[in-house]
Design a protein around this motif. Structure first.
Motif, PDB file in Angstrom:
ATOM      1  N   LEU A 167       2.168  -2.634   5.667  1.00 30.94           N
ATOM      2  CA  LEU A 167       1.488  -2.612   4.366  1.00 30.94           C
ATOM      3  C   LEU A 167       1.316  -1.183   3.872  1.00 30.94           C
ATOM      4  O   LEU A 167       1.546  -0.890   2.690  1.00 30.94           O
ATOM      5  N   ALA A 168       0.918  -0.281   4.765  1.00 29.57           N
ATOM      6  CA  ALA A 168       0.744   1.125   4.377  1.00 29.57           C
ATOM      7  C   ALA A 168       2.068   1.729   3.922  1.00 29.57           C
ATOM      8  O   ALA A 168       2.122   2.473   2.934  1.00 29.57           O
ATOM      9  N   ILE A 169       3.150   1.398   4.623  1.00 32.61           N
ATOM     10  CA  ILE A 169       4.474   1.916   4.256  1.00 32.61           C
ATOM     11  C   ILE A 169       4.909   1.371   2.909  1.00 32.61           C
ATOM     12  O   ILE A 169       5.556   2.061   2.118  1.00 32.61           O
ATOM     13  N   LEU A 170       4.560   0.121   2.626  1.00 28.44           N
ATOM     14  CA  LEU A 170       4.892  -0.473   1.327  1.00 28.44           C
ATOM     15  C   LEU A 170       4.271   0.337   0.201  1.00 28.44           C
ATOM     16  O   LEU A 170       4.932   0.633  -0.809  1.00 28.44           O
ATOM     17  N   ILE A 171       3.025   0.743   0.370  1.00 29.80           N
ATOM     18  CA  ILE A 171       2.330   1.513  -0.665  1.00 29.80           C
ATOM     19  C   ILE A 171       3.015   2.857  -0.908  1.00 29.80           C
ATOM     20  O   ILE A 171       3.286   3.244  -2.046  1.00 29.80           O
ATOM     21  N   THR A 172       3.319   3.560   0.173  1.00 34.40           N
ATOM     22  CA  THR A 172       3.902   4.896   0.028  1.00 34.40           C
ATOM     23  C   THR A 172       5.356   4.841  -0.455  1.00 34.40           C
ATOM     24  O   THR A 172       5.780   5.674  -1.251  1.00 34.40           O
ATOM     25  N   SER A 173       6.119   3.850   0.014  1.00 33.59           N
ATOM     26  CA  SER A 173       7.534   3.764  -0.374  1.00 33.59           C
ATOM     27  C   SER A 173       7.692   3.354  -1.832  1.00 33.59           C
ATOM     28  O   SER A 173       8.621   3.811  -2.514  1.00 33.59           O
ATOM     29  N   VAL A 174       6.802   2.508  -2.340  1.00 36.56           N
ATOM     30  CA  VAL A 174       6.853   2.126  -3.751  1.00 36.56           C
ATOM     31  C   VAL A 174       6.634   3.353  -4.627  1.00 36.56           C
ATOM     32  O   VAL A 174       7.329   3.560  -5.630  1.00 36.56           O
ATOM     33  N   SER A 175       5.680   4.205  -4.242  1.00 36.94           N
ATOM     34  CA  SER A 175       5.407   5.416  -5.003  1.00 36.94           C
ATOM     35  C   SER A 175       6.631   6.320  -5.065  1.00 36.94           C
ATOM     36  O   SER A 175       7.002   6.822  -6.129  1.00 36.94           O
ATOM     37  N   GLY A 176       7.282   6.522  -3.916  1.00 33.54           N
ATOM     38  CA  GLY A 176       8.464   7.382  -3.886  1.00 33.54           C
ATOM     39  C   GLY A 176       9.628   6.802  -4.666  1.00 33.54           C
ATOM     40  O   GLY A 176      10.370   7.527  -5.339  1.00 33.54           O
ATOM     41  N   THR A 177       9.795   5.481  -4.605  1.00 31.96           N
ATOM     42  CA  THR A 177      10.890   4.828  -5.322  1.00 31.96           C
ATOM     43  C   THR A 177      10.684   4.895  -6.831  1.00 31.96           C
ATOM     44  O   THR A 177      11.633   5.118  -7.588  1.00 31.96           O
ATOM     45  N   VAL A 178       9.447   4.709  -7.283  1.00 29.82           N
ATOM     46  CA  VAL A 178       9.147   4.826  -8.713  1.00 29.82           C
ATOM     47  C   VAL A 178       9.462   6.227  -9.207  1.00 29.82           C
ATOM     48  O   VAL A 178      10.007   6.419 -10.304  1.00 29.82           O
TER      49      VAL A 178
END
Length: 258
Positions: A51-62
């Motif tokens: 879940l934590a990785i989902l939050i950070t990876s979405v930010s980087g992808t955006v």
């Protein structure tokens, strides 16, 4: 959850984000050992890390998308097999014994030392690697491997995706990294949903870790001074070596308790 745990999780997420951005590694490599230290069961640590990785990876992808570096076709071709195999990883993480999961994670940490060094060597190449591998099979293998790692260990899988994209698909390092980050979103979503369905995800903890990781990644990439590559490489190897020893010790304790 007591205030001390909140502070420990947010601080741990912050540190993981700093190290992840500074060393170019996935936060799950740090988050899972942190959660184990705080007394979480191994499968909960893996699930909450996703879940934590989902939050950070979405930010980087955006951010990549806004800058025009997001190739949807590449992400889909790697992300689709990852979505499927992430559920295999979730199943394995839920059904294998805790000490075996910890032992396997410790081996993954040691493997990461080699994989990051391989990535570093590939990065210095001036031209993309010429490859004769079948692109369809290569994408299935690359994405599928990342998905299993995400579901089983709560890691993004980028540390293995980037070298495989360069070796098997002949992609330049920057394209491989940008594509990898987008695929990590898919693997994290799939792993998080699978673990949540089994009741393994602790949402408040995951959000705290992810929020801290977002801030830490910004600090590492914008504020921290650049160190020589040799210093970073040495620190990274020592850090992963210490983490692997700690996880092996936790696996032994878990086995003794079993």
């Amino acid at each position: 959850m007591i205030a001390g745990s909140w502070i420990a999780l947010a601080s741990g997420g912050l540190v993981s984000g700093i190290l992840a951005g500074f060393l170019g590694i996935g936060g799950g490599t740090i988050l899972v050992p942190l959660l184990i230290t705080l007394g979480y069961a191994p499968v909960q640590a893996v699930a909450t890390s996703s879940l934590a990785i989902l939050i950070t990876s979405v930010s980087g992808t955006v951010q990549n998308w806004r800058m025009g570096y997001f190739d949807l076709k590449r992400v889909i071709l790697l992300g689709f097999p990852a979505l499927v195999t992430a559920q295999i990883g979730v199943y394995l993480a839920t059904h294998i014994l805790p000490y075996i999961l910890l032992l396997a994670f410790g081996i993954l940490l040691l493997t990461n030392i080699y994989l990051v060094e391989l990535r570093k060597r590939l990065t210095v190449l001036e031209a993309p690697i010429t490859t004769k591998f079948n692109p369809v099979i290569s994408r299935i293998g690359t994405g599928g491997t990342a998905g299993i790692l995400a579901g089983l260990f709560g890691v993004g899988g980028g540390v293995i995706m980037v070298p495989l994209q360069m070796l098997l698909l002949g992609e330049p390092i920057k394209v491989a990294i940008q594509t990898s980050l987008g695929v990590i979103v898919a693997t994290a979503v799939s792993a998080c949903i699978g673990h949540a369905a089994k009741g393994n995800v602790l949402f408040v903890s995951g959000i705290l870790l992810g929020s801290g990781g977002l801030l830490g990644a910004q600090m590492s990439t914008r504020v921290l001074p650049k160190l020589p590559d040799q210093v970073v490489s040495l620190f990274f190897r020592i850090f992963l070596g210490i983490l692997s020893i700690y996880i092996f010790w936790q696996a032994w304790r878990s086995y003794q308790g079993f």
